[in-house]
Design a protein around this motif. Structure first.
Motif, PDB file in Angstrom:
ATOM      1  N   PRO A 282       0.829  -1.207   0.000  1.00  0.00           N
ATOM      2  CA  PRO A 282       0.000   0.000   0.000  1.00  0.00           C
ATOM      3  C   PRO A 282       0.868   1.264   0.000  1.00  0.00           C
ATOM      4  O   PRO A 282       2.084   1.215   0.218  1.00  0.00           O
ATOM      5  CB  PRO A 282      -0.782  -0.129   1.306  1.00  0.00           C
ATOM      6  N   ASP A 283       0.231   2.382  -0.242  1.00  0.00           N
ATOM      7  CA  ASP A 283       0.923   3.668  -0.198  1.00  0.00           C
ATOM      8  C   ASP A 283       0.733   4.380   1.135  1.00  0.00           C
ATOM      9  O   ASP A 283       1.446   5.335   1.420  1.00  0.00           O
ATOM     10  CB  ASP A 283       0.414   4.576  -1.329  1.00  0.00           C
ATOM     11  N   ALA A 284      -0.244   3.942   1.926  1.00  0.00           N
ATOM     12  CA  ALA A 284      -0.540   4.578   3.208  1.00  0.00           C
ATOM     13  C   ALA A 284      -1.074   3.515   4.156  1.00  0.00           C
ATOM     14  O   ALA A 284      -1.266   2.355   3.784  1.00  0.00           O
ATOM     15  CB  ALA A 284      -1.575   5.704   3.021  1.00  0.00           C
ATOM     16  N   LEU A 285      -1.294   3.912   5.418  1.00  0.00           N
ATOM     17  CA  LEU A 285      -1.837   2.974   6.401  1.00  0.00           C
ATOM     18  C   LEU A 285      -3.202   2.478   5.930  1.00  0.00           C
ATOM     19  O   LEU A 285      -4.127   3.266   5.772  1.00  0.00           O
ATOM     20  CB  LEU A 285      -1.976   3.662   7.760  1.00  0.00           C
ATOM     21  N   PRO A 286      -3.358   1.177   5.702  1.00  0.00           N
ATOM     22  CA  PRO A 286      -4.610   0.676   5.106  1.00  0.00           C
ATOM     23  C   PRO A 286      -5.755   0.638   6.110  1.00  0.00           C
ATOM     24  O   PRO A 286      -5.569   0.427   7.311  1.00  0.00           O
ATOM     25  CB  PRO A 286      -4.223  -0.739   4.661  1.00  0.00           C
ATOM     26  N   LEU A 287      -6.952   0.808   5.599  1.00  0.00           N
ATOM     27  CA  LEU A 287      -8.137   0.817   6.443  1.00  0.00           C
ATOM     28  C   LEU A 287      -8.402  -0.531   7.087  1.00  0.00           C
ATOM     29  O   LEU A 287      -8.931  -0.605   8.203  1.00  0.00           O
ATOM     30  CB  LEU A 287      -9.365   1.233   5.606  1.00  0.00           C
ATOM     31  N   ASP A 288      -8.064  -1.607   6.402  1.00  0.00           N
ATOM     32  CA  ASP A 288      -8.401  -2.942   6.896  1.00  0.00           C
ATOM     33  C   ASP A 288      -7.240  -3.601   7.638  1.00  0.00           C
ATOM     34  O   ASP A 288      -7.200  -4.826   7.773  1.00  0.00           O
ATOM     35  CB  ASP A 288      -8.831  -3.837   5.735  1.00  0.00           C
ATOM     36  N   LEU A 289      -6.293  -2.788   8.140  1.00  0.00           N
ATOM     37  CA  LEU A 289      -5.113  -3.351   8.793  1.00  0.00           C
ATOM     38  C   LEU A 289      -5.485  -4.257   9.959  1.00  0.00           C
ATOM     39  O   LEU A 289      -4.989  -5.381  10.077  1.00  0.00           O
ATOM     40  CB  LEU A 289      -4.200  -2.211   9.279  1.00  0.00           C
ATOM     41  N   LEU A 290      -6.380  -3.799  10.839  1.00  0.00           N
ATOM     42  CA  LEU A 290      -6.688  -4.538  12.058  1.00  0.00           C
ATOM     43  C   LEU A 290      -7.534  -5.774  11.799  1.00  0.00           C
ATOM     44  O   LEU A 290      -7.677  -6.623  12.680  1.00  0.00           O
ATOM     45  CB  LEU A 290      -7.394  -3.630  13.068  1.00  0.00           C
ATOM     46  N   SER A 291      -8.118  -5.875  10.615  1.00  0.00           N
ATOM     47  CA  SER A 291      -8.976  -7.019  10.328  1.00  0.00           C
ATOM     48  C   SER A 291      -8.265  -8.100   9.528  1.00  0.00           C
ATOM     49  O   SER A 291      -8.865  -9.129   9.229  1.00  0.00           O
ATOM     50  CB  SER A 291     -10.217  -6.564   9.554  1.00  0.00           C
ATOM     51  N   ARG A 292      -6.982  -7.908   9.221  1.00  0.00           N
ATOM     52  CA  ARG A 292      -6.279  -8.888   8.396  1.00  0.00           C
ATOM     53  C   ARG A 292      -4.962  -9.344   8.991  1.00  0.00           C
ATOM     54  O   ARG A 292      -4.338 -10.257   8.468  1.00  0.00           O
ATOM     55  CB  ARG A 292      -6.036  -8.328   6.998  1.00  0.00           C
TER      56      ARG A 292
END
Length: 486
Positions: A282-292
């Motif tokens: 990714p280019d930035a902190l991803p939205l689904d980080l905590l779910s994966r």
């Protein structure tokens, strides 16, 4: 109705009231789980990596080493053993929610008491007090915990959450192992490249020595320049030996990670990596980080387990009501055991009341509350570490990319300067010291570029792993042991 039933009901009411020991009033958790909205996850969802993401580097040897490690490494086997243990506990926790039926039987020869339920011996019966007789019984017994207060359901939920956490730990171990092998493989690639540079330096020193010898014979240089060139040669040889040693150590480390011993050293050859292989980053902190990320999900599952354990500890304050039933045969003497008149059966409720157990129950409940706070604190720490890891790797990948551009420019400039210094020295227009300094700059620039390229690949792999690698989260409770009731 006679007074006896009223007395029984009154006694039951007193016992029921006494049995309902109240849990502590101040029972709210002191810790609060961090919400994703408060962590600055503003980018798009992270691109998903393929299951065998390491195959993108196009190196069959790397593929083989990772496959072997995932199939036989001790650390992964340990994690999988914990998964099986947690699944067994989930099965055991679900058992009380189902009726338990047992078949029991016994037959024993014994002396009958003269002062019990058997008639005195003077009546002439074989089964009389004071005589020896066979006493036997066989029957089915049923015990079913009705779980009025949800204690067993909470214990089952706790066991399921612990089983899911163990499975996620195994996923984390699998990702960590594949990532460690990829890192070690890139380091082996780097060791080979640095050994090549050391070999180039040795050849350059040999060339410089021949050039200096020719200039001395021509009277253009003195013995000072010759001895300087001769002294530089052992130094280059020592550097080559050190580089070869580092390469061998990298082979040993890689073999150990893959689950092999010394017998595999000779089979590990030079890596053939495609350094610029495309990895989904990714280019930035991803939205689904905590779910994966499996470690975050495992920490969340442990919070759920601790919460369920706290619910079970609270339900332990209330009466435990179960249903009991039996049916079978009882008889004195072997011949009459299965006679129709020997039938016995019965059914009724059973009540367990924690009357004078308040201190132990309160201690258990307070301990469960403390475990919940600890699980939440650990979850928050895991979440913050996950966000920091991704942010660090994003910054590192960007920085290394910029540094490589500058390192390539430096290498081009130093190589041009070295070529010019060699020509000027050969023409007698500059000293040997200028050539040695130019050569040192070239070697430093080559080492720097090799190191930066290797570090960039490692950082990209680390970023992929901090995003959860190729892990695809399954819906909750779909991966617990088969046979556990829902």
């Amino acid at each position: 109705m006679t007074p006896q039933p009223w007395r029984a009901l009154a006694l039951a009411g007193v016992l029921l009231a006494a049995g309902c020991v109240l849990p502590p009033k101040d029972d709210a958790p002191q810790q609060t789980a961090l919400a994703a909205a408060d962590l600055g996850l503003a980018g798009a969802a992270a691109p998903h990596a393929a299951e065998g993401w390491w195959t993108a580097f196009g190196d069959p040897q790397l593929d083989r080493l990772v496959d072997q490690a995932l199939a036989q490494h001790p650390s992964l086997a340990e994690a999988l053993a914990r998964v099986r243990g947690a699944q067994a506990q989930a099965l055991a926790a679900g058992a009380p929610l189902r009726p338990g039926v047992t078949l029991d039987g016994d037959e024993s020869r014994q002396r009958l008491s003269e002062n019990y339920i058997y008639p005195p011996a003077q009546y002439g019966f074989a089964a009389s007090g004071g005589n020896m007789a066979w006493l036997g019984q066989v029957g089915l017994n049923l015990n079913w915990d009705l779980d009025f207060w949800g204690r067993q359901a909470a214990l089952l939920g706790q066991a399921r959450a612990q089983a899911r956490a163990a499975q996620l730990d195994a996923v984390s171990a699998r990702l960590a192992l594949s990532g460690s092998i990829a890192h070690a493989y890139v380091q082996l690639y780097q060791s080979y490249a640095l050994a090549d540079i050391a070999g180039q330096a040795l050849r350059q020193r040999e060339t410089l020595l021949k050039l200096t010898q020719g200039r001395v014979r021509a009277g253009l240089d003195t013995q000072v320049e010759l001895k300087t060139a001769e002294a530089a040669l052992p130094q280059a040889r020592s550097a080559r030996l050190q580089a070869d040693s580092q390469r061998e150590l990298a082979v040993h480390h890689l073999a150990a990670l893959a689950g092999h011993g010394a017998d595999a050293y000779a089979a590990i050859g030079r890596p053939q990596l495609t350094l610029d292989a495309a990895l989904p980053l990714p280019d930035a902190l991803p939205l689904d980080l905590l779910s994966r990320r499996p470690d975050v999900l495992a920490a969340r599952a442990r919070v759920e387990a601790a919460s369920a354990g706290r619910t079970a500890a609270r339900a332990a304050f209330f009466p435990d009501i179960s249903l009991k039933a039996f049916a079978g045969y009882q008889a004195v003497g072997l011949d009459d055991l299965f006679d129709a008149g020997s039938k016995v059966y019965g059914v009724g409720p059973a009540l367990h009341l924690p009357i004078f157990d308040a201190q132990r129950l309160k201690a258990g409940y307070l301990g469960a509350s403390a475990e919940l706070d600890d699980a939440i604190a650990r979850y928050n720490d895991t979440v913050l570490s996950a966000v920091r890891d991704v942010a660090d790797q994003l910054s590192l990948v960007d920085s290394l990319g910029r540094q490589i551009v500058q390192a390539r420019a430096r290498l081009d400039a130093t190589e041009a300067a070295y070529a010019l210094a060699q020509r000027r020295y050969g023409a007698g227009l500059s000293s040997q010291l200028v050539v040695l300094n130019a050569e040192s700059n070239v070697l430093d620039a080559r080492r720097e570029l090799v190191t930066l390229n290797a570090n960039l690949v490692i950082a990209r792999v680390s970023l992929l792993l901090t995003l959860g690698g190729s892990f695809n989260p399954a819906p909750p409770n779909t991966d617990v042991a088969a046979g556990v009731p829902s």
